[in-house]
Design an enzyme around this catalytic site. Structure first.
Site, PDB file in Angstrom:
ATOM      1  N   LEU A  22      58.466 -60.846  -9.868  1.00 32.99           N
ATOM      2  CA  LEU A  22      58.839 -61.028 -11.277  1.00 32.99           C
ATOM      3  C   LEU A  22      58.392 -59.860 -12.138  1.00 32.99           C
ATOM      4  CD1 LEU A  22      58.054 -64.808 -11.739  1.00 32.99           C
ATOM      5  CD2 LEU A  22      60.296 -63.726 -11.657  1.00 32.99           C
ATOM      6  N   GLY A  25      51.538 -57.252 -13.868  1.00 34.69           N
ATOM      7  CA  GLY A  25      50.656 -57.382 -15.032  1.00 34.69           C
ATOM      8  C   GLY A  25      49.392 -56.600 -14.788  1.00 34.69           C
ATOM      9  N   ASN A  26      48.425 -56.811 -15.697  1.00 37.12           N
ATOM     10  CA  ASN A  26      47.110 -56.208 -15.439  1.00 37.12           C
ATOM     11  C   ASN A  26      46.483 -56.965 -14.279  1.00 37.12           C
ATOM     12  OD1 ASN A  26      46.835 -54.285 -17.674  1.00 37.12           O
ATOM     13  ND2 ASN A  26      47.215 -56.119 -18.868  1.00 37.12           N
ATOM     14  N   PHE A  27      45.896 -56.272 -13.360  1.00 36.38           N
ATOM     15  CA  PHE A  27      45.175 -56.888 -12.221  1.00 36.38           C
ATOM     16  C   PHE A  27      46.079 -57.609 -11.243  1.00 36.38           C
ATOM     17  CE2 PHE A  27      41.867 -55.512 -14.555  1.00 36.38           C
ATOM     18  CZ  PHE A  27      41.187 -56.371 -15.405  1.00 36.38           C
ATOM     19  N   ASP A 143      45.758 -56.342 -25.050  1.00 37.46           N
ATOM     20  CA  ASP A 143      46.959 -55.708 -24.484  1.00 37.46           C
ATOM     21  C   ASP A 143      48.215 -56.387 -25.031  1.00 37.46           C
ATOM     22  OD1 ASP A 143      48.204 -54.907 -21.120  1.00 37.46           O
ATOM     23  OD2 ASP A 143      48.535 -54.019 -23.107  1.00 37.46           O
TER      24      ASP A 143
HETATM   25  C1  U8J Z   1      53.642 -60.068 -18.412  1.00 39.37           C
HETATM   26  C2  U8J Z   1      53.401 -59.104 -17.312  1.00 39.37           C
HETATM   27  C3  U8J Z   1      53.218 -59.795 -15.954  1.00 39.37           C
HETATM   28  N1  U8J Z   1      54.363 -60.674 -15.693  1.00 39.37           N
HETATM   29  C4  U8J Z   1      54.418 -62.009 -15.874  1.00 39.37           C
HETATM   30  C5  U8J Z   1      55.694 -62.389 -15.482  1.00 39.37           C
HETATM   31  C6  U8J Z   1      56.268 -63.738 -15.521  1.00 39.37           C
HETATM   32  N2  U8J Z   1      57.612 -63.804 -15.445  1.00 39.37           N
HETATM   33  C7  U8J Z   1      58.218 -65.014 -15.543  1.00 39.37           C
HETATM   34  N3  U8J Z   1      59.580 -65.085 -15.499  1.00 39.37           N
HETATM   35  C8  U8J Z   1      60.510 -64.071 -15.297  1.00 39.37           C
HETATM   36  C9  U8J Z   1      60.190 -62.712 -15.180  1.00 39.37           C
HETATM   37  C10 U8J Z   1      61.197 -61.764 -14.978  1.00 39.37           C
HETATM   38  C11 U8J Z   1      62.540 -62.172 -14.903  1.00 39.37           C
HETATM   39  C12 U8J Z   1      63.653 -61.182 -14.697  1.00 39.37           C
HETATM   40  O1  U8J Z   1      64.798 -61.521 -14.699  1.00 39.37           O
HETATM   41  N4  U8J Z   1      63.288 -59.885 -14.499  1.00 39.37           N
HETATM   42  C13 U8J Z   1      64.333 -58.903 -14.290  1.00 39.37           C
HETATM   43  C14 U8J Z   1      62.864 -63.525 -15.035  1.00 39.37           C
HETATM   44  C15 U8J Z   1      61.851 -64.468 -15.223  1.00 39.37           C
HETATM   45  N5  U8J Z   1      57.566 -66.179 -15.694  1.00 39.37           N
HETATM   46  C16 U8J Z   1      56.202 -66.118 -15.760  1.00 39.37           C
HETATM   47  N6  U8J Z   1      55.302 -67.123 -15.917  1.00 39.37           N
HETATM   48  C17 U8J Z   1      54.050 -66.604 -15.930  1.00 39.37           C
HETATM   49  C18 U8J Z   1      54.116 -65.230 -15.778  1.00 39.37           C
HETATM   50  C19 U8J Z   1      55.498 -64.917 -15.678  1.00 39.37           C
HETATM   51  C20 U8J Z   1      56.389 -61.254 -15.120  1.00 39.37           C
HETATM   52  N7  U8J Z   1      55.554 -60.200 -15.239  1.00 39.37           N
END
Ligand code: U8J
Length: 303
Positions: A22, A25-27, A143
């Site tokens: 997905l 993130g950090n760490f 952040d």
């Molecule tokens: C914030 C930095 C770390 N991080 C956390 C998440 C995260 N993503 C998502 N959903 C998500 C993400 C991407 C896509 C997509 O289509 N991408 C092209 C669709 C759905 N649900 C999350 N629940 C808790 C964390 C989290 C992703 N990166």
């Protein structure tokens, strides 16, 4: 296990089925998994953040993030679901609710044409409320940036990724970090750049930068780093960038108003970017101010 970890919800690794990555993130990286104990694909989707112990982060840091997230019960902060110990308990993962629409950057880039000023202000007020929740527990996020805001639906965003967050000691109004690490300095307040001092007011500065990103539809050609580097000069590299950034901020340069940004919204950003942190608004007054501008937008919509 420390006392309050006994009430953690435990997810068994063998039932967590990897689907896709997905984000980062950090760490740690975040994966989409289906938690499917019945093994019949009826299980629910969860977002799993795997701890990646590296020079900056240790298991202790990660446990702090787990504990941080587990105490927040706020509609505007990504929901913590539980933890998963990998076999041999060598590392652990944080299990969170899966937000289907992804990061705010992704969403605004792809939905530019049907996100108007009112919806941007709605997202901004929700981020404010999430930050008020963090502040009530004496946390500084450190952040706050559009990349760390997730979209739950077309009318709900949530704050995510508390890897860099810290608790302000009870007898102080700020948190001083020891090593800068890979700092997102283009979102940092001057006192954070110069003295590594972080407070609710340095989070307010970063909120102003998030407001700028939102009203730029997170357009990568006018993101905060690009605009600051244009002003500093691309020939400047490495550690001296933060010194140059601190200088232009000292000389009252600020990020320029995004195209078609309502005047009242840009002046709100400028309030968040007051050089002296004592002059910056607090999140609760920012939230009220945004609701007022939303009201005006309702009466005479421009965008
Ligand atoms: C914030 C930095 C770390 N991080 C956390 C998440 C995260 N993503 C998502 N959903 C998500 C993400 C991407 C896509 C997509 O289509 N991408 C092209 C669709 C759905 N649900 C999350 N629940 C808790 C964390 C989290 C992703 N990166």
């Amino acid at each position: 296990l420390s006392p309050n970890q006994h009430d953690q919800t435990l997810f068994e690794e063998r039932h967590l089925r990897f689907i896709s990555n997905l984000g980062k993130g950090n760490f740690g990286i975040v994966e989409l998994c289906r938690y499917d104990p019945l093994g019949d694909n009826t299980g629910e989707f969860v977002a799993v953040k795997k701890l990646q112990p590296n020079k900056q982060s240790t298991l202790e840091d990660f446990k702090k993030e787990v504990n941080t997230l587990s105490v927040f019960h706020c509609d505007y902060i990504v929901k913590y679901r539980g933890i998963c110990y990998s076999t041999g308990r060598l590392s652990m993962s944080l299990v969170m609710e899966y937000l289907p629409c992804g990061s705010l950057i992704h969403y605004l880039e792809n939905n530019r044409h049907n996100v108007n000023t009112r919806r941007m202000l709605l997202f901004a007020s929700q981020i404010c409320k999430g930050m008020e929740c963090l502040q009530s527990l004496r946390y500084v996020h450190r952040d706050l940036a559009a990349r760390n805001i997730l979209v739950a639906s077309e009318s709900l965003v949530k704050i995510a990724d508390f890897g860099l967050s810290k608790i302000i000691p009870f007898d102080k109004e700020y948190y001083r970090v020891t090593q800068p690490g890979e700092s997102p300095i283009f979102w940092y307040a001057p006192e954070a750049i110069n003295e590594l001092k972080f407070s609710h007011k340095s989070d307010v500065w970063s909120f102003g930068v998030v407001l700028h990103e939102i009203f730029n539809y997170c357009d990568m050609n006018s993101n905060p780093k690009k605009l600051c580097m244009q002003e500093i000069g691309y020939n400047v590299q490495g550690p001296s960038v933060s010194m140059h950034l601190a200088n232009i901020l000292k000389n009252n340069w600020r990020l320029p108003a995004p195209p078609n940004c309502p005047t009242k919204v840009y002046s709100l950003m400028m309030e968040c970017w007051a050089y002296d942190f004592a002059e910056r608004p607090c999140f609760s007054s920012l939230g009220n101010h945004i609701e007022t501008i939303m009201q005006d937008e309702r009466e005479n919509p421009k965008g």
